[in-house]
Scaffold this motif. Sequence first.
Motif, short mmCIF file in Angstrom:
data_model
loop_
_atom_site.label_atom_id
_atom_site.label_comp_id
_atom_site.label_asym_id
_atom_site.label_seq_id
_atom_site.Cartn_x
_atom_site.Cartn_y
_atom_site.Cartn_z
N TYR A 235 0.71 -1.09 0.21
CA TYR A 235 0.13 -0.17 -0.31
C TYR A 235 0.59 1.53 0.34
O TYR A 235 1.96 0.81 0.62
N PHE A 236 -0.22 2.18 -0.65
CA PHE A 236 0.75 3.21 -0.78
C PHE A 236 0.27 4.85 -1.01
O PHE A 236 -0.55 4.44 -1.14
N LYS A 237 0.67 5.51 -0.50
CA LYS A 237 0.17 7.09 -0.01
C LYS A 237 1.44 7.87 0.18
O LYS A 237 2.28 7.95 0.60
N ALA A 238 0.49 9.29 -0.44
CA ALA A 238 1.77 10.08 -0.18
C ALA A 238 1.45 11.65 0.76
O ALA A 238 0.79 11.63 0.78
N LYS A 239 2.71 12.38 0.86
CA LYS A 239 2.57 13.50 1.93
C LYS A 239 3.36 14.27 1.36
O LYS A 239 4.46 14.44 1.80
N ALA A 240 2.54 15.60 0.87
CA ALA A 240 3.09 17.15 0.59
C ALA A 240 3.55 18.16 1.21
O ALA A 240 2.30 18.40 1.98
N PHE A 241 4.05 18.43 1.54
CA PHE A 241 3.89 19.62 2.28
C PHE A 241 5.65 20.65 2.31
O PHE A 241 6.00 20.48 1.41
N VAL A 242 5.32 22.08 2.87
CA VAL A 242 6.88 22.97 2.84
C VAL A 242 6.72 23.15 3.99
O VAL A 242 6.44 22.89 4.94
#
Length: 136
Positions: free
Chosen positions: A8-15
């Motif tokens: 399973y995969f998920k991503a978290k995009a942030f700055v």
Amino acid sequence: MNYNSNGYFKAKAFVASEAFPVSGAVVRIYEGGESISGADFSLRTDYDGITPTISLPAPAKAYSQYPNSPEQSYAVYNVEATAPGFYSKKLTDVAVFSGVLTILPLEMVPDAGISRDVNPPYSTNFSMITENEELE
């Protein structure tokens, strides 16, 4: 390689070291390395900068339980993230194991409105820092 299982995969995009999420980023996951799964998915981050969780083909868990297994114990994927106002990010060789959730952090870098096709103005007061560039 035989991909008869799923990870399973998920991503978290942030700055700013996870201070602000990047909503609306497009995250593309596609096969890399020696994988034969043919996987190619595109996801979009939500308001909190997180993609939905997806299932990806991966080798059987049994391969990861023996140190001298003849087969690689994980699937390898490439990930590209794009969002308006940010530089694109590409990661290679992201491992996905059978039955395990991989959460990929994606620290995005604002592009400050500078196009890559335009030369910056020459000035003693102007400085530009690009991703992965060391400060001198």
